[in-house]
Design a protein around this motif. Structure first.
Motif, mmCIF file in Angstrom:
data_model
loop_
_atom_site.group_PDB
_atom_site.id
_atom_site.type_symbol
_atom_site.label_atom_id
_atom_site.label_comp_id
_atom_site.label_asym_id
_atom_site.label_seq_id
_atom_site.Cartn_x
_atom_site.Cartn_y
_atom_site.Cartn_z
ATOM 1 N N GLU A 139 48.714 103.877 14.591
ATOM 2 C CA GLU A 139 50.017 103.232 14.729
ATOM 3 C C GLU A 139 51.082 104.303 14.587
ATOM 4 O O GLU A 139 50.861 105.372 14.021
ATOM 5 N N ASP A 144 47.553 100.049 16.945
ATOM 6 C CA ASP A 144 48.228 98.892 16.356
ATOM 7 C C ASP A 144 49.724 98.972 16.644
ATOM 8 O O ASP A 144 50.364 99.993 16.391
ATOM 9 N N GLY A 145 50.304 97.900 17.136
ATOM 10 C CA GLY A 145 51.734 97.895 17.417
ATOM 11 C C GLY A 145 52.019 98.525 18.760
ATOM 12 O O GLY A 145 51.166 98.547 19.651
ATOM 13 N N GLN A 197 52.019 100.689 21.775
ATOM 14 C CA GLN A 197 50.933 101.599 22.142
ATOM 15 C C GLN A 197 51.466 102.845 22.851
ATOM 16 O O GLN A 197 50.806 103.367 23.746
#
Length: 527
Positions: free
Chosen positions: A116, A144-145, A147
């Protein structure tokens, strides 16, 4: 920390930045200045080029760990703070806990996994330094989150100030791990150096770097940022359908307003652009480096002022099946190119394209090699501003113009000490130099074009021309005045290696003055 301590550290940091930005003297055409020891602004000096390069390299290499640490109130060893150096656990949570103003984060030798992004805005005096450290991004599917980024350091709305980021290798050799390594928006004081991205960018997300200096008086340098493996087209990635074409290697966007120099950077083939400065304000310099095989352009500059110096730009492959790859494209502003090598053995676009929005351009002490396809060496678009070519060598094998000057009413173009060689034929474009723009001057030219199909030298279609102290040897007629007027040709040699004349003047041409010329094959005057 006392205020005196803080000021001392900042002076040290700014002194380092100024040492790294010796190349800013190259942008002095816009009045870029450096500060003397008292902090007063003074004009940038013009040091000897070899000394300038040596001083820059020395300033980049001699700053040791202790000198860097002295510029920060807090120094954090990220491993001691809990970051995993074995690449098993994401380090982003640890970085969030320890990053802060006046803080240096040091990464000892190791592999650091990130799944992330780290986002920090409004910071002041923050550093990230790797000591033989490798960053390992998660795959597109595991990130995560957003990209798109590993590090987002400042935004256009909340930029930071004084950022150092250096000494990292980025391992994206695993499938679908390409990502933007660093996105930077700072008011002033940017130092990025020695960042190497390994592996093809194959996730279809944003390319390796974005850099903006948001204050007009701000400065930054990006040195030895390398992503030589390039990227694949977005359509072949897990992000297909969400991006047009795919990644750009290095981006400077319209939020840039200061001075930014890219020194000895290198980029492979990206499906959009290689180094792309799309800013409408601010100054961008490219000092050294190698840029190769990107779509649209391997180096593309706009902005207020730009300069490319000592760089090599190559097009020898079309990895993305593109419909046009300019080696260098200038979009707007005032630009200077000096000691640039452009090698396009498989041209799929112009070697240098000067677009309509350019206010002025100057190309000097440079060499272009253009292979056997019908693409121009240097193309100057119809409303591009005044352009000068001085001490430029163009070797061209394709049936195209070595120099193509368009625009009847645009500002003049000057060619001085330009040499054109090669095996180009006249099959598609007969003349080595095609000019429809008035007021142009051609002085000290050396044109040798003896390819087949009636290859010629110079065609003039406008008015108020001067051709002087030049020599043309071509297969067919070396000089053609085709509807031109108020043309002066003096002290010039024109030889046809075939059955052409030395000079032809068409019936619709106006006044042509001749003096001191050597035209052994005669003049055909149809007026």
């Amino acid at each position: 920390m006392t205020s005196d301590d803080s000021r001392s550290r900042r002076i040290g940091r700014r002194s380092y930045l100024r040492g790294s930005l010796v190349g800013l003297g190259t942008l002095s055409v816009t009045g870029v200045a450096v500060a003397d020891e008292s902090g007063n602004q003074c004009p940038a000096e013009e040091p000897d080029e070899s000394e300038e390069r040596e001083e820059t390299e020395e300033s980049n290499e001699t700053e040791d760990q202790e000198e860097i640490e002295e510029q920060y109130e807090t120094v954090v060893d990220v491993v001691e703070a809990g970051a995993d150096p074995e690449g098993n656990e994401s380090i982003t949570p640890v970085l969030r806990e320890v990053v802060g103003d006046d803080t240096l984060l040091e990464f000892p030798e190791g592999r650091y996994y990130m799944d992330e992004q780290l986002r920090v805005t409004g910071f002041e005096n923050v550093g990230f330094v790797g000591r033989n450290a490798t960053l390992v991004p998660a795959t597109y599917h595991e990130f995560d989150g957003p990209q798109y980024r590993l590090f987002r350091l400042g935004t256009s709305d909340v930029p930071g100030r004084d950022l150092r980021f250096e000494g990292f290798e980025v391992d994206q050799t695993a499938d679908e791990t390409g990502i933007r390594v660093i996105s930077v928006e700072v008011e002033d004081g940017l130092v990025v150096r020695n960042v190497t991205v390994r592996g093809v960018h194959d996730s279809g997300t944003w390319g390796p770097g974005l850099f903006n200096v948001t204050e007009p008086e701000g400065e930054g340098i990006v040195a030895r940022f390398r992503a030589e493996d390039g990227a694949i087209h977005a359509d072949e990635t897990p992000n297909a359908g969400n991006m047009w074409r795919g990644a750009t290697g290095i981006v400077v966007n319209p939020d840039h307003r200061g001075t930014l120099v890219f020194e000895d950077c290198s980029l492979g083939g990206f499906p959009d652009n290689g180094l792309y400065a799309s800013n409408e304000t601010g100054r961008v310099g490219v000092d050294g480096g190698r840029f190769q095989n990107s779509t649209t352009a391997s180096v593309r500059l706009s902005g207020t002022t730009g300069r490319i110096r000592d760089a090599t730009v190559v097009v020898d492959d079309d990895p993305h099946d593109s419909n046009g790859q300019h080696a260098i494209r200038l979009d707007g502003g005032d630009h200077e190119l000096e000691n640039v090598t452009v090698d396009v053995p498989q041209p799929n676009g112009d070697a240098i394209r000067i677009m309509n929005g350019v206010d002025s351009a100057a190309i000097s002490s440079s060499e272009l090699t253009v292979g056997d396809r019908p693409n121009s060496g240097i193309r100057i678009d119809p409303t591009a501003g005044a352009t000068t070519l001085e001490d430029v060598a163009i070797d061209i094998d394709g049936s195209a113009n070595a120099v193509r000057i368009l625009g009847e009413d645009a500002e003049p173009v000057v060619l001085e000490d330009v040499r054109i060689t090669g095996d180009a034929t006249g099959t598609r474009n007969r003349h080595a130099i095609f000019c429809e723009r008035s007021g142009c001057q051609f002085v000290g030219l050396d044109v040798e074009q003896v390819g087949g199909d009636s290859r010629r030298g110079l065609e003039l279609r406008g008015s108020e021309y001067v051709v002087a102290d030049s020599e043309f040897v071509t297969t067919h007629t070396p000089i053609v005045v085709n509807g031109g007027d108020d043309v002066t040709i003096e002290d010039t040699v024109g030889r046809s290696a075939g059955d052409g004349y030395s000079l032809r003047i068409t019936s619709d041409s106006g006044a042509v003055g001749l003096a001191g010329n050597e035209f052994p094959d005669g003049v055909r005057d149809d007026r």
